[in-house]
Design a protein around this motif. Structure first.
Motif, PDB file in Angstrom:
ATOM      1  N   GLU A  61       4.536 -22.930  19.557  1.00  0.00           N
ATOM      2  CA  GLU A  61       5.538 -23.220  18.380  1.00  0.00           C
ATOM      3  C   GLU A  61       6.388 -21.823  18.351  1.00  0.00           C
ATOM      4  O   GLU A  61       7.494 -21.880  18.116  1.00  0.00           O
ATOM      5  N   ALA A  80       8.947 -22.317  21.123  1.00  0.00           N
ATOM      6  CA  ALA A  80       9.590 -23.270  21.450  1.00  0.00           C
ATOM      7  C   ALA A  80      11.095 -23.159  20.350  1.00  0.00           C
ATOM      8  O   ALA A  80      11.437 -22.358  19.564  1.00  0.00           O
ATOM      9  N   GLU A 103      13.084 -26.157  20.265  1.00  0.00           N
ATOM     10  CA  GLU A 103      13.115 -27.414  19.759  1.00  0.00           C
ATOM     11  C   GLU A 103      11.691 -27.995  19.630  1.00  0.00           C
ATOM     12  O   GLU A 103      10.916 -28.047  20.320  1.00  0.00           O
ATOM     13  N   VAL A 104      11.585 -28.600  18.531  1.00  0.00           N
ATOM     14  CA  VAL A 104      10.361 -29.173  18.181  1.00  0.00           C
ATOM     15  C   VAL A 104      10.717 -30.589  17.506  1.00  0.00           C
ATOM     16  O   VAL A 104      11.599 -30.790  16.802  1.00  0.00           O
ATOM     17  N   VAL A 106       8.706 -34.007  15.872  1.00  0.00           N
ATOM     18  CA  VAL A 106       7.295 -34.489  15.231  1.00  0.00           C
ATOM     19  C   VAL A 106       7.431 -35.841  14.590  1.00  0.00           C
ATOM     20  O   VAL A 106       8.392 -36.143  13.676  1.00  0.00           O
ATOM     21  N   ILE A 148       7.688 -20.307  11.703  1.00  0.00           N
ATOM     22  CA  ILE A 148       8.533 -20.890  12.528  1.00  0.00           C
ATOM     23  C   ILE A 148       9.963 -21.405  11.801  1.00  0.00           C
ATOM     24  O   ILE A 148      10.942 -21.272  12.402  1.00  0.00           O
ATOM     25  N   LEU A 201      14.446 -28.156  14.743  1.00  0.00           N
ATOM     26  CA  LEU A 201      13.307 -28.935  14.051  1.00  0.00           C
ATOM     27  C   LEU A 201      13.566 -30.213  13.784  1.00  0.00           C
ATOM     28  O   LEU A 201      14.575 -30.535  13.051  1.00  0.00           O
ATOM     29  N   GLU A 205       4.198 -35.291  19.324  1.00  0.00           N
ATOM     30  CA  GLU A 205       4.844 -34.004  19.112  1.00  0.00           C
ATOM     31  C   GLU A 205       5.457 -33.558  20.426  1.00  0.00           C
ATOM     32  O   GLU A 205       4.489 -33.784  21.446  1.00  0.00           O
ATOM     33  N   LEU A 238       7.291 -30.196  22.276  1.00  0.00           N
ATOM     34  CA  LEU A 238       7.965 -28.965  21.991  1.00  0.00           C
ATOM     35  C   LEU A 238       8.732 -28.421  23.329  1.00  0.00           C
ATOM     36  O   LEU A 238       8.263 -28.634  24.296  1.00  0.00           O
ATOM     37  N   LYS A 239       9.928 -28.054  23.297  1.00  0.00           N
ATOM     38  CA  LYS A 239      10.580 -27.698  24.410  1.00  0.00           C
ATOM     39  C   LYS A 239      10.998 -26.076  24.300  1.00  0.00           C
ATOM     40  O   LYS A 239      11.166 -25.533  23.153  1.00  0.00           O
ATOM     41  N   GLY A 292       4.146 -31.994  25.611  1.00  0.00           N
ATOM     42  CA  GLY A 292       4.065 -33.029  24.398  1.00  0.00           C
ATOM     43  C   GLY A 292       2.604 -33.699  24.273  1.00  0.00           C
ATOM     44  O   GLY A 292       1.989 -33.312  25.349  1.00  0.00           O
TER      45      GLY A 292
END
Length: 291
Positions: free
Chosen positions: A115, A118, A120-121, A123, A168, A177, A232, A234-235, A243
């Motif tokens: 996190e 990341a 980009e997230v 969820v 975060i 997010l 989820e 995460l990038k 993911g």
């Protein structure tokens, strides 16, 4: 009992939950053992007995022995005071970050590191309020009701880990997010009425962040691609991503582009079927007004 330099009784904290070393966490235990060994060597080199050192930093002799033997995780202020008394010139204080991470379960440490990287997230929370969005009280109630029950130490570790992950929201530059929450999670009064209201207020507060999109999936949506598990993704800044979904790939984390595209497709459809961010905040305000 001896007293510290400002005339107050030294703190022991030996019975406070959340600071014992997890024996099953080998890497974490090794970090604490190394820190404790360094503290003992520096204390002995300074010609201080454990009781004298404890008095100088404001902690009890018993706690000093526990820290130096690697069975107790030292607080950050313990390390700062030790650094000053032992004239370590920042060498002891520099260990604070590593020691702080050890307090959290290994699985959570690994997740927090992802996190933290990341950019980009995304969820979709299938059941309850997602961990990043939970209040401290909400998180504690959830952990206390686990079966088989967690020990007090495990509960406090878990709560501390969830609170630490909130960093975060304070990162700069801020990551993008996106959260989709099921309506049912907003209507369950976990922890009682006041705790429930506090959680709804927390969601409204977070929903105002410019880098965050919070959406509600209404119960009257008969079907959507997330019914078999949360999602989820995460990038990261280097173009890679990871993911996971309870309803795909046996719940394993995946980084293969083809598998990630499947998760992204599902998440995109979920967002499209959920209430818009504006509608979602209005809906949460409505639920709060009904409590």
């Amino acid at each position: 009992m001896s007293v510290d330099t400002d005339g107050t009784e030294p703190r022991t904290e030996t019975d406070e939950p959340g600071w014992e070393v997890d024996p099953d966490d080998e890497s974490g235990a090794a970090v604490v053992a190394t820190v404790g060994r360094q503290l003992r060597l520096r204390r002995e080199a300074a010609g201080l007995r454990a009781a004298e050192f404890g008095q100088a930093i404001g902690y009890g002799e018993d706690l000093v022995y526990k820290v130096e033997s690697g069975t107790r995780i030292p607080r950050q202020e313990y390390l700062d005071k030790a650094d000053k008394v032992l004239r370590a010139e920042g060498m002891i204080s520099a260990m604070k970050q590593d020691v702080a991470e050890v307090r959290y379960p290994k699985r959570i440490r690994d997740l927090a590191r992802l996190e933290a990287r990341a950019v980009e997230v995304g969820v979709y929370a299938h059941h309850g309020v997602h961990g990043l969005l939970q209040t401290e009280g909400h998180a504690r109630v959830l952990l206390e009701t686990r079966q088989p029950p967690y020990s007090r130490d495990e509960v406090e570790r878990g709560v501390a880990a969830r609170i630490a992950r909130r960093s975060i929201f304070e990162r700069s530059p801020a990551p993008s997010l996106s959260f989709v929450q099921e309506e049912a999670a907003l209507r369950r009064p976990i922890g009682g009425r006041m705790e429930w209201r506090g959680q709804l207020e927390r969601l409204l507060e977070i929903g105002q962040l410019r880098n965050l999109s919070l959406q509600v999936m209404p119960l009257n949506c008969e079907t959507h691609p997330g019914l078999d598990g949360g999602i989820e993704v995460l990038k990261f800044g280097d173009g890679t991503a990871v993911g996971r979904s309870g309803g795909a790939f046996n719940g394993r984390p995946v980084s293969d582009p083809k598998q990630l595209r499947i998760l992204e497709l599902r998440y995109g459809m979920i967002r499209a079927q959920a209430l818009s961010p504006g509608e979602s905040l209005a809906f949460i305000e409505q639920v709060l007004g009904e409590t």
